[in-house]
Design a protein around this motif. Structure first.
Motif, mmCIF file in Angstrom:
data_model
loop_
_atom_site.group_PDB
_atom_site.id
_atom_site.type_symbol
_atom_site.label_atom_id
_atom_site.label_comp_id
_atom_site.label_asym_id
_atom_site.label_seq_id
_atom_site.Cartn_x
_atom_site.Cartn_y
_atom_site.Cartn_z
ATOM 1 N N UNK A 188 0.840 -1.186 0.000
ATOM 2 C CA UNK A 188 0.000 0.000 0.000
ATOM 3 C C UNK A 188 0.880 1.242 0.000
ATOM 4 N N UNK A 189 0.621 2.157 -0.918
ATOM 5 C CA UNK A 189 1.424 3.372 -1.022
ATOM 6 C C UNK A 189 0.838 4.525 -0.221
ATOM 7 N N UNK A 190 -0.350 4.363 0.307
ATOM 8 C CA UNK A 190 -0.986 5.444 1.054
ATOM 9 C C UNK A 190 -0.593 5.472 2.518
ATOM 10 N N UNK A 191 -1.091 6.474 3.241
ATOM 11 C CA UNK A 191 -0.795 6.653 4.657
ATOM 12 C C UNK A 191 -2.084 6.851 5.460
ATOM 13 N N UNK A 192 -3.122 6.123 5.058
ATOM 14 C CA UNK A 192 -4.404 6.276 5.738
ATOM 15 C C UNK A 192 -5.149 4.948 5.687
ATOM 16 N N UNK A 193 -6.486 5.025 5.779
ATOM 17 C CA UNK A 193 -7.294 3.800 5.784
ATOM 18 C C UNK A 193 -7.766 3.421 4.386
ATOM 19 N N UNK A 194 -7.098 3.908 3.363
ATOM 20 C CA UNK A 194 -7.549 3.659 1.993
ATOM 21 C C UNK A 194 -7.625 2.190 1.642
ATOM 22 N N UNK A 195 -6.614 1.392 2.033
ATOM 23 C CA UNK A 195 -6.617 -0.036 1.699
ATOM 24 C C UNK A 195 -7.697 -0.770 2.491
ATOM 25 N N UNK A 196 -7.886 -0.380 3.739
ATOM 26 C CA UNK A 196 -8.921 -0.951 4.594
ATOM 27 C C UNK A 196 -10.304 -0.706 3.979
ATOM 28 N N UNK A 197 -10.546 0.544 3.563
ATOM 29 C CA UNK A 197 -11.827 0.890 2.948
ATOM 30 C C UNK A 197 -12.005 0.200 1.608
ATOM 31 N N UNK A 198 -10.922 0.069 0.837
ATOM 32 C CA UNK A 198 -11.005 -0.584 -0.470
ATOM 33 C C UNK A 198 -11.335 -2.063 -0.320
ATOM 34 N N UNK A 199 -10.756 -2.716 0.695
ATOM 35 C CA UNK A 199 -11.047 -4.134 0.922
ATOM 36 C C UNK A 199 -12.513 -4.316 1.291
ATOM 37 N N UNK A 200 -13.018 -3.422 2.129
ATOM 38 C CA UNK A 200 -14.433 -3.508 2.528
ATOM 39 C C UNK A 200 -15.348 -3.307 1.321
ATOM 40 N N UNK A 201 -15.029 -2.339 0.473
ATOM 41 C CA UNK A 201 -15.867 -2.083 -0.701
ATOM 42 C C UNK A 201 -15.790 -3.236 -1.699
ATOM 43 N N UNK A 202 -14.605 -3.825 -1.860
ATOM 44 C CA UNK A 202 -14.458 -4.949 -2.787
ATOM 45 C C UNK A 202 -15.305 -6.141 -2.338
#
Length: 390
Positions: A85-99
């Protein structure tokens, strides 16, 4: 279509191997009681040590030996997760939930492979779950994510988050995310469960953080075990494991059925001086009872009860848990010998009765409730159907 499922194994559970005369066990009822509430420690009833025993602490402050608790084993339902993950926030967490919630899928692996489609512009990331035995994260024929329930939660006190996937049936998979100092949510591991009764929570012991799973399971007839497991997020290992509830009703014996119940309270956590270890203290309550079997060997029913405490020390440097004491440590391993151990004094006094049903029963329990036919032969006791001792 039937599909393979993981069946969690309670590695420490030893099934009672006494001789069986007739199937089934009645519910225990107490007619007379012989209560005792003073604490006792049965040091001879220690659980087997694991294959690898680390170094200190080997003794507590009073000089008593500390016993390593069972930790990791080959049957652990834990799957490693690798992520970028290249970000520094909850972006990957939110993306996994949306997927998982905004697509229709039959395979969790395939759904999570699409997290990149849901990341904010300019960010990149991926999630890959190691295959579990029998890989239950792939749904069966005719099933899809419409029958799954997806929830997410964040615990700011421990800096951990989770996405829980409830698949059709009892199967559930919890993905644990570690929130880094830069604020990035990264998945660390997943834990699989397929029993109808279980719960989980996050805990902190000093600087160590844990995913704690509590599950109920039944074995054979009359054996119930509730197991508490602590998974260390940093080491990605199960490091603390104990039974915080045990219940068993024995198979038939001319001397009568016996029933054991034992419970631990929620642990109270104290950081010990020096900050190198913490103590988990739990209240203990247990009972052991006997009642007649089919009218043979008649004697008054009774129930022994005891309360006390159990202490588990967790070494923060070694990442290892040790037992300091407790009522026979039945919370390590379920077995008749350990059930009797908290009541060793009471059973020893009871066993002194001359040619008495309860005396023989007490002696039998102190020996670990072996095959009753062998026990009768060794003690010169004759058994005839429906005939009392003379």
């Amino acid at each position: 279509m039937n599909r393979k499922r993981i069946v969690p194994l309670i590695a420490a559970l030893l099934l009672f191997a006494g001789c069986r005369h007739a199937a089934g066990s009645p519910a225990f009822t107490s007619e007379t009681a012989a209560p005792s509430t003073d604490a006792a420690t049965f040091t001879d009833a220690a659980p087997p040590e694991p294959a690898q025993t680390p170094g200190p602490p080997a003794f507590d402050a009073a000089g008593a030996a500390l016993i390593p608790l069972p930790g990791e084993d080959a049957e652990c339902d834990l799957a490693l997760i690798t992520a970028e993950y290249t970000g520094r926030d909850d972006g990957l967490f939110a993306a996994a939930y949306r997927a998982l919630t905004e697509t229709v899928w039959t395979d969790v692996h395939a759904a999570l492979a699409r997290v990149g489609d849901y990341l904010p512009a300019g960010e990149q990331g991926s999630i890959s779950i190691a295959k579990l035995p029998f890989d239950p994260l792939k749904l069966g024929e005719g099933e899809d994510s419409a029958g799954a329930e997806i929830t997410r939660s964040v615990d700011e006190q421990t800096g951990l988050a989770a996405i829980e996937i409830r698949l059709p049936g009892y199967e559930r998979f919890v993905m644990v995310f570690d929130i880094g100092e830069d604020g990035a949510y990264l998945p660390v591991f997943g834990v699989m469960e397929n029993t109808h009764s279980w719960e989980w929570r996050f805990e902190r012991l000093g600087n160590a953080r844990f995913f704690v799973r509590v599950q109920d399971s039944e074995h054979g007839t009359g054996i119930w075990v509730r197991t508490c497991e602590w998974y260390n997020v940093l080491t990605v290992r199960r490091e603390i494991r104990y039974h915080d509830g045990v219940g068993e009703a024995s198979s038939w014996c001319p001397l009568g059925w016996w029933t054991f119940r034992g419970y631990l309270s929620e642990p109270r956590v104290t950081e010990l001086p020096g900050g190198k270890s913490v103590l988990l203290e739990m209240d203990v309550s247990c009972s052991l009872g006997r009642e007649d079997a089919d009218g043979a060997f008649r004697a008054p029913h009774f129930k022994l009860e005891k309360t006390g405490s159990a202490c588990i020390r967790y070494d923060l440097a070694q990442n290892r848990a040790y037992a300091e004491g407790g009522l026979a440590r039945w919370y390590f391993t379920a077995s008749p010998r350990l059930y009797a151990a908290p009541f060793a004094r009471e059973l020893a006094e009871l066993s002194r009765g001359d040619n008495d049903v309860n005396a023989l029963w007490a002696k039998w329990m102190l020996e670990g409730a072996p095959c009753w036919e062998d026990f009768f032969a060794e003690n010169g006791v004759a058994f005839e159907e429906e005939s009392p001792i003379r």
